[in-house]
Each structure stands twice: as C-alpha cells, then as structure tokens.
Scaffold this motif. Structure first.
Motif, short mmCIF file in Angstrom:
data_model
loop_
_atom_site.label_atom_id
_atom_site.label_comp_id
_atom_site.label_asym_id
_atom_site.label_seq_id
_atom_site.Cartn_x
_atom_site.Cartn_y
_atom_site.Cartn_z
N ASP A 6 6.40 10.02 -9.63
CA ASP A 6 6.15 9.97 -8.18
C ASP A 6 5.83 8.55 -7.74
OD1 ASP A 6 6.57 12.67 -8.07
OD2 ASP A 6 4.43 13.20 -7.97
N TRP A 7 5.03 7.84 -8.54
CA TRP A 7 4.67 6.46 -8.19
C TRP A 7 5.90 5.54 -8.21
CZ3 TRP A 7 0.83 4.51 -5.68
CH2 TRP A 7 -0.38 5.19 -5.63
N ILE A 8 6.76 5.76 -9.17
CA ILE A 8 7.98 4.94 -9.25
C ILE A 8 8.86 5.18 -8.02
CG2 ILE A 8 10.14 4.62 -10.53
CD1 ILE A 8 8.49 5.11 -13.10
N ILE A 9 9.00 6.43 -7.63
CA ILE A 9 9.80 6.75 -6.44
C ILE A 9 9.15 6.16 -5.19
CG2 ILE A 9 10.56 8.64 -4.94
CD1 ILE A 9 11.01 10.27 -7.52
N MET A 10 7.83 6.26 -5.08
CA MET A 10 7.12 5.71 -3.92
C MET A 10 7.26 4.19 -3.87
SD MET A 10 5.76 8.02 -2.01
CE MET A 10 4.38 7.29 -1.20
N LEU A 11 7.15 3.51 -5.00
CA LEU A 11 7.29 2.06 -5.03
C LEU A 11 8.72 1.64 -4.69
CD1 LEU A 11 5.12 1.05 -8.13
CD2 LEU A 11 4.69 0.51 -5.72
N ALA A 12 9.69 2.39 -5.18
CA ALA A 12 11.08 2.07 -4.86
C ALA A 12 11.34 2.25 -3.36
CB ALA A 12 12.03 2.95 -5.68
N ALA A 13 10.84 3.33 -2.79
CA ALA A 13 11.02 3.57 -1.36
C ALA A 13 10.31 2.49 -0.54
CB ALA A 13 10.51 4.96 -0.98
N ALA A 14 9.09 2.12 -0.93
CA ALA A 14 8.34 1.08 -0.22
C ALA A 14 9.04 -0.26 -0.34
CB ALA A 14 6.91 1.00 -0.76
N SER A 15 9.61 -0.54 -1.48
CA SER A 15 10.34 -1.80 -1.66
C SER A 15 11.57 -1.86 -0.77
CB SER A 15 10.77 -1.97 -3.12
OG SER A 15 9.65 -2.03 -3.96
N ILE A 16 12.31 -0.78 -0.71
CA ILE A 16 13.50 -0.73 0.15
C ILE A 16 13.10 -0.88 1.61
CG2 ILE A 16 15.36 0.77 0.98
CD1 ILE A 16 15.53 1.83 -1.94
N MET A 17 12.05 -0.19 2.03
CA MET A 17 11.59 -0.29 3.42
C MET A 17 11.11 -1.72 3.72
SD MET A 17 11.68 2.59 5.24
CE MET A 17 10.31 2.53 6.34
N GLY A 18 10.36 -2.32 2.81
CA GLY A 18 9.88 -3.70 3.00
C GLY A 18 11.03 -4.68 3.10
N TRP A 19 12.03 -4.52 2.24
CA TRP A 19 13.21 -5.39 2.28
C TRP A 19 13.92 -5.25 3.62
CZ3 TRP A 19 18.35 -3.76 2.57
CH2 TRP A 19 19.29 -4.78 2.45
N TRP A 20 14.08 -4.00 4.10
CA TRP A 20 14.76 -3.76 5.37
C TRP A 20 14.00 -4.40 6.53
CZ3 TRP A 20 13.48 -0.87 9.77
CH2 TRP A 20 14.53 -0.69 10.67
N VAL A 21 12.67 -4.25 6.57
CA VAL A 21 11.85 -4.83 7.64
C VAL A 21 11.95 -6.36 7.61
CG1 VAL A 21 9.47 -5.17 8.41
CG2 VAL A 21 10.28 -2.88 7.86
N LEU A 22 11.85 -6.95 6.44
CA LEU A 22 11.95 -8.41 6.33
C LEU A 22 13.32 -8.91 6.76
CD1 LEU A 22 9.99 -9.11 3.04
CD2 LEU A 22 9.30 -9.67 5.37
N ARG A 23 14.35 -8.19 6.41
CA ARG A 23 15.71 -8.58 6.80
C ARG A 23 15.88 -8.53 8.31
NH1 ARG A 23 21.01 -5.51 6.20
NH2 ARG A 23 22.53 -7.15 6.40
N ARG A 24 15.38 -7.46 8.95
CA ARG A 24 15.45 -7.35 10.41
C ARG A 24 14.65 -8.46 11.08
NH1 ARG A 24 18.87 -4.23 13.20
NH2 ARG A 24 17.25 -4.02 14.76
#
Length: 155
Positions: A6-24
């Motif tokens: 669960d932690w791995i999935i949460m970290l992966a999702a948070a990383s993808i969201m963070g990358w998307w926000v920074l890119r925007r």
C-alpha cells in the motif's frame, strides 16, 4: 506485506501527482507574454464587414471577432452570479495586440478620463499584454487608441 505494498502504491501515486503539478507550474511560469491573446486570436473567426474594412484601412490586421468572457460575481458570501464581458474584435499592428470596441449609437462613449476609466479599464486590466484599446467610431470613420498608465506618486 499488504502495508508495504500500500505504501509503495501511495508513494508512486504521490510521485506522479507531484511530477504533474511541477510540470504544469513550470509550463505556466515559462508561458510567453501574450499567449492568452494568441489563444483568443486562434479561437475566433472574422466576418468581413464595414468595421473590419475600416480597421484594415488603418493597417490593422483583424485576428478574431466577437468575444465573450464569462465572469462570476459574489457579494458577501452569497452564491455567485454569472455575467459577461464583451469586446468586438482582436486586432494586431506591428506585432502588438489591440482589443477593439465599437462606439455604438445607443451607448455613446463620453471622452472624459473618468468615463474612459469606468468603461474601458477592465479590459486593460484583464489583458495587460495589449498595447491599447481601439475605439472604433463607425459614423465618423475614425479609430482612437485608448491607453492607461498608472502614475507613480500621490497627489
């Protein structure tokens, strides 16, 4: 083991969201000035009429016509009310953009500083990349350029 997964999935999702926000954010920060105006120019079509011909006589290139900008207004926490802001054309001359408003017979422009401020300042504030606002006086076959400048200091 489920907790580690669960932690791995949460970290992966948070990383993808963070990358998307920074890119925007990066795209927004590096957006060239006037891009909003270029989007408006690309969005609208122009019908050939007397006003378009008059603008072309004065060497303006008419990029688009009849724009409606939806706005919402809220007072004291009440539900917001819809309203719109209109301008007639978007034109360019020597790589500078101009909003175009028509002086209509039913709502004539008063050429005092306070009347110009009350009626046109909102356009200058919404589109700071514009060089000015063209007021077309169809009856007189004239075009007047209105520009606002904030002065430094107090009176």
């Amino acid at each position: 083991m489920d907790r580690v997964g669960d932690w791995i999935i949460m970290l992966a999702a948070a990383s993808i969201m963070g990358w998307w926000v920074l890119r925007r954010l990066d795209r927004w920060l590096h957006e060239p000035p006037g891009s909003r105006l270029r989007q408006l120019a690309a969005a609208g079509g122009v019908e050939e009429d007397d006003i378009v011909r008059l603008l072309r006589e004065f060497d303006y290139e008419v990029l688009s016509g009849k724009h409606r900008i939806p706005l919402r207004v809220a007072v004291d926490g009440q539900p917001s009310m819809p309203t719109r802001l209109y301008f007639d054309y978007l034109a360019a001359k020597e790589s500078k953009y101009y909003l175009v408003k028509l002086d209509r017979a039913r709502q004539r422009m008063e050429w005092t500083a306070s009347a110009l401020r009350e009626r046109l300042l909102v356009y200058a504030l919404m589109f700071p990349d514009c060089e000015g606002i063209l007021m077309v006086l169809p009856q007189e076959q004239q075009i007047k350029i209105v520009r606002f400048k904030v002065e430094d200091g107090e009176e």
